[in-house]
Design a protein around this motif. Structure first.
Motif, PDB file in Angstrom:
ATOM      1  N   GLY A  35      37.114 -20.810   2.601  1.00 13.55           N
ATOM      2  CA  GLY A  35      35.766 -21.360   2.621  1.00 13.55           C
ATOM      3  C   GLY A  35      35.642 -22.556   3.551  1.00 13.55           C
ATOM      4  O   GLY A  35      36.632 -23.208   3.886  1.00 13.55           O
ATOM      5  N   PHE A  37      33.291 -26.085   3.735  1.00 14.34           N
ATOM      6  CA  PHE A  37      32.394 -26.976   3.011  1.00 14.34           C
ATOM      7  C   PHE A  37      32.034 -28.138   3.931  1.00 14.34           C
ATOM      8  O   PHE A  37      32.708 -28.387   4.933  1.00 14.34           O
ATOM      9  CB  PHE A  37      33.076 -27.508   1.751  1.00 14.34           C
ATOM     10  N   PHE A  47      28.934 -26.170  -0.277  1.00 10.45           N
ATOM     11  CA  PHE A  47      29.396 -24.917   0.307  1.00 10.45           C
ATOM     12  C   PHE A  47      28.634 -24.595   1.584  1.00 10.45           C
ATOM     13  O   PHE A  47      27.420 -24.797   1.668  1.00 10.45           O
ATOM     14  CB  PHE A  47      29.193 -23.811  -0.720  1.00 10.45           C
ATOM     15  N   SER A  50      32.019 -18.619   3.327  1.00 10.35           N
ATOM     16  CA  SER A  50      33.329 -18.174   2.877  1.00 10.35           C
ATOM     17  C   SER A  50      33.595 -16.764   3.376  1.00 10.35           C
ATOM     18  O   SER A  50      32.664 -16.030   3.734  1.00 10.35           O
ATOM     19  CB  SER A  50      33.441 -18.229   1.355  1.00 10.35           C
ATOM     20  N   ASN A  59      30.019 -14.793   3.057  1.00 11.36           N
ATOM     21  CA  ASN A  59      28.955 -15.370   2.254  1.00 11.36           C
ATOM     22  C   ASN A  59      28.542 -16.692   2.905  1.00 11.36           C
ATOM     23  O   ASN A  59      29.411 -17.441   3.361  1.00 11.36           O
ATOM     24  CB  ASN A  59      29.448 -15.609   0.823  1.00 11.36           C
ATOM     25  N   TYR A  60      27.219 -16.957   2.955  1.00 14.65           N
ATOM     26  CA  TYR A  60      26.721 -18.169   3.602  1.00 14.65           C
ATOM     27  C   TYR A  60      25.673 -18.859   2.731  1.00 14.65           C
ATOM     28  O   TYR A  60      24.913 -18.198   2.017  1.00 14.65           O
ATOM     29  CB  TYR A  60      26.048 -17.831   4.941  1.00 14.65           C
ATOM     30  N   VAL A  61      25.592 -20.163   2.872  1.00 12.19           N
ATOM     31  CA  VAL A  61      24.476 -20.882   2.292  1.00 12.19           C
ATOM     32  C   VAL A  61      23.242 -20.554   3.143  1.00 12.19           C
ATOM     33  O   VAL A  61      23.346 -20.327   4.362  1.00 12.19           O
ATOM     34  CB  VAL A  61      24.754 -22.402   2.251  1.00 12.19           C
ATOM     35  N   ILE A 103      35.090 -14.817  -4.554  1.00 13.20           N
ATOM     36  CA  ILE A 103      34.313 -15.787  -3.795  1.00 13.20           C
ATOM     37  C   ILE A 103      33.679 -16.798  -4.741  1.00 13.20           C
ATOM     38  O   ILE A 103      33.206 -16.447  -5.827  1.00 13.20           O
ATOM     39  CB  ILE A 103      33.230 -15.063  -2.979  1.00 13.20           C
ATOM     40  N   THR A 105      31.333 -20.732  -4.662  1.00  8.54           N
ATOM     41  CA  THR A 105      30.640 -21.749  -3.868  1.00  8.54           C
ATOM     42  C   THR A 105      30.892 -23.156  -4.385  1.00  8.54           C
ATOM     43  O   THR A 105      30.468 -24.121  -3.768  1.00  8.54           O
ATOM     44  CB  THR A 105      29.134 -21.473  -3.827  1.00  8.54           C
ATOM     45  N   ASN A 106      31.555 -23.282  -5.521  1.00 10.70           N
ATOM     46  CA  ASN A 106      31.851 -24.586  -6.107  1.00 10.70           C
ATOM     47  C   ASN A 106      33.164 -25.106  -5.519  1.00 10.70           C
ATOM     48  O   ASN A 106      34.213 -24.483  -5.688  1.00 10.70           O
ATOM     49  CB  ASN A 106      31.968 -24.462  -7.613  1.00 10.70           C
ATOM     50  N   TRP A 107      33.109 -26.256  -4.853  1.00 10.70           N
ATOM     51  CA  TRP A 107      34.301 -26.764  -4.172  1.00 10.70           C
ATOM     52  C   TRP A 107      35.432 -27.040  -5.156  1.00 10.70           C
ATOM     53  O   TRP A 107      36.608 -27.007  -4.768  1.00 10.70           O
ATOM     54  CB  TRP A 107      33.961 -28.020  -3.370  1.00 10.70           C
TER      55      TRP A 107
END
Length: 123
Positions: A35, A37, A47, A50, A59-61, A103, A105-107
């Motif tokens: 990922g 960040f 995030f 990743s 996967n993207y924000v 996957i 999104t939480n660091w």
């Protein structure tokens, strides 16, 4: 010992491009998620993107979709983040990270981290 060593980044004008690299040492990352960040001054680490190492799914924000591309090179054990059409709000310290399994999104779920590098986008 696992190490993630980052390179790239720096200063660029709005609309410009940069490429970040993250070379992994100490193990192969089959079964891992890699990922990216970023953390702006005074803000939480968030995030960006990743990729699942083995299958390559990404996967993207929402804020970077269509502008950033994450990819990996098996032979070089390296993950890349290609950043295009950069905006001043993209300014932050960027970190690469790795975790086993699914996957996320939480660091806080990521096990290994690179040293982080500043990306500054001027208007």
């Amino acid at each position: 010992q696992v190490q993630l060593v980052e390179s790239g980044g720096g200063l660029v004008k709005a609309g410009g491009s940069l490429r970040r690299s993250c070379a992994a040492y100490g193990r192969t990352f089959r079964g891992y998620v890699m990922g990216w960040f970023r953390q702006a001054p005074g803000k939480e680490r968030v995030f960006v993107a990743s990729i699942r190492w083995s299958v390559g799914s990404t996967n993207y924000v929402d804020s970077v979709k269509g502008r950033f591309t994450i990819s990996r090179d098996h032979a070089k054990n390296t993950v890349y983040l290609e950043m295009n059409s950069l905006k001043p709000e993209d300014t932050a310290v960027y970190y690469c990270a790795a975790k086993r399994g699914l996957i996320a999104t939480n660091w806080k779920e990521y096990e290994y981290w690179g040293q982080g590098t500043q990306v500054t986008v001027s208007s």
